[in-house]
Design a protein around this motif. Structure first.
Motif, PDB file in Angstrom:
ATOM      1  N   PRO A 155      27.927   1.814  79.988  1.00 56.83           N
ATOM      2  CA  PRO A 155      28.989   0.861  80.315  1.00 56.83           C
ATOM      3  C   PRO A 155      30.152   0.863  79.334  1.00 56.83           C
ATOM      4  O   PRO A 155      31.195   0.292  79.619  1.00 56.83           O
ATOM      5  CB  PRO A 155      28.257  -0.493  80.298  1.00 56.83           C
ATOM      6  CG  PRO A 155      27.104  -0.281  79.362  1.00 56.83           C
ATOM      7  CD  PRO A 155      26.682   1.144  79.579  1.00 56.83           C
ATOM      8  N   ASN A 156      29.968   1.472  78.164  1.00 49.91           N
ATOM      9  CA  ASN A 156      31.030   1.489  77.162  1.00 49.91           C
ATOM     10  C   ASN A 156      31.904   2.731  77.263  1.00 49.91           C
ATOM     11  O   ASN A 156      32.657   3.043  76.339  1.00 49.91           O
ATOM     12  CB  ASN A 156      30.428   1.413  75.753  1.00 49.91           C
ATOM     13  CG  ASN A 156      29.698   0.110  75.513  1.00 49.91           C
ATOM     14  OD1 ASN A 156      30.151  -0.954  75.942  1.00 49.91           O
ATOM     15  ND2 ASN A 156      28.567   0.177  74.837  1.00 49.91           N
ATOM     16  N   LEU A 157      31.828   3.447  78.394  1.00 48.15           N
ATOM     17  CA  LEU A 157      32.553   4.708  78.514  1.00 48.15           C
ATOM     18  C   LEU A 157      34.055   4.512  78.371  1.00 48.15           C
ATOM     19  O   LEU A 157      34.713   5.298  77.688  1.00 48.15           O
ATOM     20  CB  LEU A 157      32.232   5.361  79.861  1.00 48.15           C
ATOM     21  CG  LEU A 157      32.947   6.691  80.136  1.00 48.15           C
ATOM     22  CD1 LEU A 157      32.640   7.714  79.062  1.00 48.15           C
ATOM     23  CD2 LEU A 157      32.547   7.229  81.504  1.00 48.15           C
ATOM     24  N   TYR A 196      26.343   9.593  74.107  1.00 48.44           N
ATOM     25  CA  TYR A 196      26.427  10.434  75.296  1.00 48.44           C
ATOM     26  C   TYR A 196      25.082  11.101  75.556  1.00 48.44           C
ATOM     27  O   TYR A 196      24.285  11.298  74.632  1.00 48.44           O
ATOM     28  CB  TYR A 196      27.503  11.508  75.130  1.00 48.44           C
ATOM     29  CG  TYR A 196      28.899  10.955  74.952  1.00 48.44           C
ATOM     30  CD1 TYR A 196      29.663  10.612  76.055  1.00 48.44           C
ATOM     31  CD2 TYR A 196      29.436  10.767  73.678  1.00 48.44           C
ATOM     32  CE1 TYR A 196      30.951  10.107  75.900  1.00 48.44           C
ATOM     33  CE2 TYR A 196      30.714  10.257  73.518  1.00 48.44           C
ATOM     34  CZ  TYR A 196      31.470   9.933  74.626  1.00 48.44           C
ATOM     35  OH  TYR A 196      32.723   9.423  74.471  1.00 48.44           O
ATOM     36  N   GLY A 197      24.862  11.485  76.826  1.00 44.16           N
ATOM     37  CA  GLY A 197      23.603  12.148  77.152  1.00 44.16           C
ATOM     38  C   GLY A 197      22.423  11.282  76.759  1.00 44.16           C
ATOM     39  O   GLY A 197      22.326  10.117  77.137  1.00 44.16           O
ATOM     40  N   PHE A 229      20.372  11.872  62.394  1.00 45.85           N
ATOM     41  CA  PHE A 229      20.957  10.573  62.075  1.00 45.85           C
ATOM     42  C   PHE A 229      21.885  10.704  60.884  1.00 45.85           C
ATOM     43  O   PHE A 229      21.532  11.300  59.869  1.00 45.85           O
ATOM     44  CB  PHE A 229      19.853   9.555  61.764  1.00 45.85           C
ATOM     45  CG  PHE A 229      20.361   8.164  61.503  1.00 45.85           C
ATOM     46  CD1 PHE A 229      20.737   7.339  62.550  1.00 45.85           C
ATOM     47  CD2 PHE A 229      20.474   7.685  60.210  1.00 45.85           C
ATOM     48  CE1 PHE A 229      21.213   6.051  62.318  1.00 45.85           C
ATOM     49  CE2 PHE A 229      20.937   6.407  59.962  1.00 45.85           C
ATOM     50  CZ  PHE A 229      21.311   5.598  61.020  1.00 45.85           C
ATOM     51  N   TYR A 230      23.087  10.152  61.027  1.00 45.12           N
ATOM     52  CA  TYR A 230      24.059  10.211  59.932  1.00 45.12           C
ATOM     53  C   TYR A 230      24.954   8.979  60.004  1.00 45.12           C
ATOM     54  O   TYR A 230      25.647   8.760  60.994  1.00 45.12           O
ATOM     55  CB  TYR A 230      24.907  11.482  60.050  1.00 45.12           C
ATOM     56  CG  TYR A 230      25.961  11.632  58.979  1.00 45.12           C
ATOM     57  CD1 TYR A 230      25.624  11.998  57.681  1.00 45.12           C
ATOM     58  CD2 TYR A 230      27.312  11.415  59.272  1.00 45.12           C
ATOM     59  CE1 TYR A 230      26.595  12.149  56.706  1.00 45.12           C
ATOM     60  CE2 TYR A 230      28.284  11.564  58.298  1.00 45.12           C
ATOM     61  CZ  TYR A 230      27.920  11.929  57.024  1.00 45.12           C
ATOM     62  OH  TYR A 230      28.887  12.080  56.040  1.00 45.12           O
ATOM     63  N   ARG A 231      24.905   8.171  58.973  1.00 45.82           N
ATOM     64  CA  ARG A 231      25.785   7.001  58.837  1.00 45.82           C
ATOM     65  C   ARG A 231      25.815   6.144  60.110  1.00 45.82           C
ATOM     66  O   ARG A 231      26.853   5.945  60.719  1.00 45.82           O
ATOM     67  CB  ARG A 231      27.197   7.439  58.424  1.00 45.82           C
ATOM     68  CG  ARG A 231      27.244   8.058  57.034  1.00 45.82           C
ATOM     69  CD  ARG A 231      28.677   8.351  56.599  1.00 45.82           C
ATOM     70  NE  ARG A 231      28.682   8.941  55.264  1.00 45.82           N
ATOM     71  CZ  ARG A 231      29.786   9.340  54.623  1.00 45.82           C
ATOM     72  NH1 ARG A 231      30.965   9.206  55.223  1.00 45.82           N
ATOM     73  NH2 ARG A 231      29.706   9.866  53.421  1.00 45.82           N
ATOM     74  N   GLU A 232      24.648   5.679  60.485  1.00 43.91           N
ATOM     75  CA  GLU A 232      24.472   4.733  61.582  1.00 43.91           C
ATOM     76  C   GLU A 232      24.799   5.310  62.958  1.00 43.91           C
ATOM     77  O   GLU A 232      25.078   4.570  63.908  1.00 43.91           O
ATOM     78  CB  GLU A 232      25.317   3.465  61.341  1.00 43.91           C
ATOM     79  CG  GLU A 232      24.969   2.758  60.028  1.00 43.91           C
ATOM     80  CD  GLU A 232      25.791   1.507  59.805  1.00 43.91           C
ATOM     81  OE1 GLU A 232      26.766   1.302  60.565  1.00 43.91           O
ATOM     82  OE2 GLU A 232      25.471   0.743  58.890  1.00 43.91           O
ATOM     83  N   GLU A 239      23.601   4.725  71.885  1.00 41.98           N
ATOM     84  CA  GLU A 239      24.935   4.169  71.639  1.00 41.98           C
ATOM     85  C   GLU A 239      25.018   3.646  70.207  1.00 41.98           C
ATOM     86  O   GLU A 239      24.193   2.845  69.780  1.00 41.98           O
ATOM     87  CB  GLU A 239      25.193   3.021  72.617  1.00 41.98           C
ATOM     88  CG  GLU A 239      26.624   2.553  72.676  1.00 41.98           C
ATOM     89  CD  GLU A 239      27.495   3.490  73.477  1.00 41.98           C
ATOM     90  OE1 GLU A 239      28.642   3.687  73.060  1.00 41.98           O
ATOM     91  OE2 GLU A 239      27.031   4.021  74.501  1.00 41.98           O
ATOM     92  N   PRO A 240      25.996   4.100  69.426  1.00 42.60           N
ATOM     93  CA  PRO A 240      26.138   3.566  68.061  1.00 42.60           C
ATOM     94  C   PRO A 240      26.728   2.157  68.094  1.00 42.60           C
ATOM     95  O   PRO A 240      27.319   1.734  69.101  1.00 42.60           O
ATOM     96  CB  PRO A 240      27.102   4.557  67.400  1.00 42.60           C
ATOM     97  CG  PRO A 240      27.908   5.111  68.532  1.00 42.60           C
ATOM     98  CD  PRO A 240      26.991   5.135  69.732  1.00 42.60           C
ATOM     99  N   ASP A 241      26.589   1.440  66.995  1.00 43.18           N
ATOM    100  CA  ASP A 241      27.127   0.078  66.927  1.00 43.18           C
ATOM    101  C   ASP A 241      28.648   0.071  67.035  1.00 43.18           C
ATOM    102  O   ASP A 241      29.236  -0.849  67.605  1.00 43.18           O
ATOM    103  CB  ASP A 241      26.699  -0.596  65.623  1.00 43.18           C
ATOM    104  CG  ASP A 241      25.203  -0.877  65.587  1.00 43.18           C
ATOM    105  OD1 ASP A 241      24.607  -0.994  66.677  1.00 43.18           O
ATOM    106  OD2 ASP A 241      24.635  -0.968  64.486  1.00 43.18           O
TER     107      ASP A 241
END
Length: 250
Positions: A168-170, A66-67, A14-17, A71-73
């Motif tokens: 869905p955000n691809l 991915y994988g 984890f790094y910066r959200e 999904e990040p914000d």
């Protein structure tokens, strides 16, 4: 088939959200770090990872979104993905890695090298994107479609599975690829570079790959005969051989 005793379970970083997922196999003085392309994940490197694990430690990762990585914000830019990978390398105290990127992954690792020169790296750019003058999503989709026409079922099934996992955000994530300008980073890559393309790759044409190799201070261009953009999925053996030969000659 017996389990690989050198393979370790997937772990999150984890790094910066943002979170990436990584797993390692093999051991040795050389550490290979595999960075996938757009819509993909670490599983596309399974064959290549198994071959390289006979010659060192291999780390394959899922970039954020991915994988198996959540999904990040915010959808990361290529530069932010590079900062996340660099933070991971520092946190894990990985010294002198060989960073291997495919497609968009090449954009990420050149930014790692250019933005973080304190991390001594050698780079392998497999099918580097995105060609100057061709940076519209529609153009890139058509290039990829032409490349996949004669591909094997293995490549098609692997790609379809990973694109579905990308969520869905691809399309939104894909926009980060063509807005990036890798040619601004190439002259600032301090280490040795291998540019690797499939002979029939329509996404990374030879003229573009020749430009990439000439723009990097120390680079070599090699081709895999009879392969397209997904050369390291369809048959990873030639790619592994070329990578290992390049390292031996270095």
């Amino acid at each position: 088939m017996p389990s690989d005793p050198t393979r370790h379970p997937a772990t999150s970083f984890f790094y910066r959200e943002a979170t990436l997922i990584w797993e390692a196999r093999g051991s040795g003085d050389t550490t290979f770090v595999l960075v996938h392309g757009i819509g993909m994940g670490r599983t596309v490197f399974t064959g290549l990872a198994e071959l390289l694990a006979e010659h060192g430690r291999v780390i394959a990762m899922d970039l954020p979104g991915y994988g198996e990585a959540p999904e990040p914000d915010r959808t990361p830019t290529v530069e932010r993905l590079a900062d996340i990978v660099a933070a991971f390398l520092r946190a894990e105290e990985i010294q002198n890695p060989v960073l291997i990127g495919h497609s968009m992954g090449t954009q990420v690792i050149v930014e790692v090298a250019a933005r973080h020169p304190d991390i001594s790296t050698r780079l392998v750019l497999i099918g580097p994107t995105v060609e100057i003058g061709q940076r519209r999503l529609g153009i890139q989709f058509r290039k990829l479609a032409r490349d996949l026409i004669d591909e094997s079922p293995k490549v098609l099934l692997t790609g379809a599975r990973e694109y579905l996992r990308a969520g869905p955000n691809l399309r939104r994530k894909m926009r980060a690829m063509p807005v990036h300008r890798p040619e601004l980073a190439y002259p600032h890559v301090p280490g040795d570079v291998l540019v690797l393309r499939g002979e029939a790759d329509t996404v990374a044409p030879r003229e573009w790959c020749e430009y990439v190799a000439s723009a990097v201070p120390s680079a070599r261009l090699e081709e895999v005969p009879g392969s397209g953009h997904e050369t390291m999925i369809k048959n990873p053996d030639p790619a592994a051989e070329l990578i290992l030969k390049w390292l031996a000659d270095d």
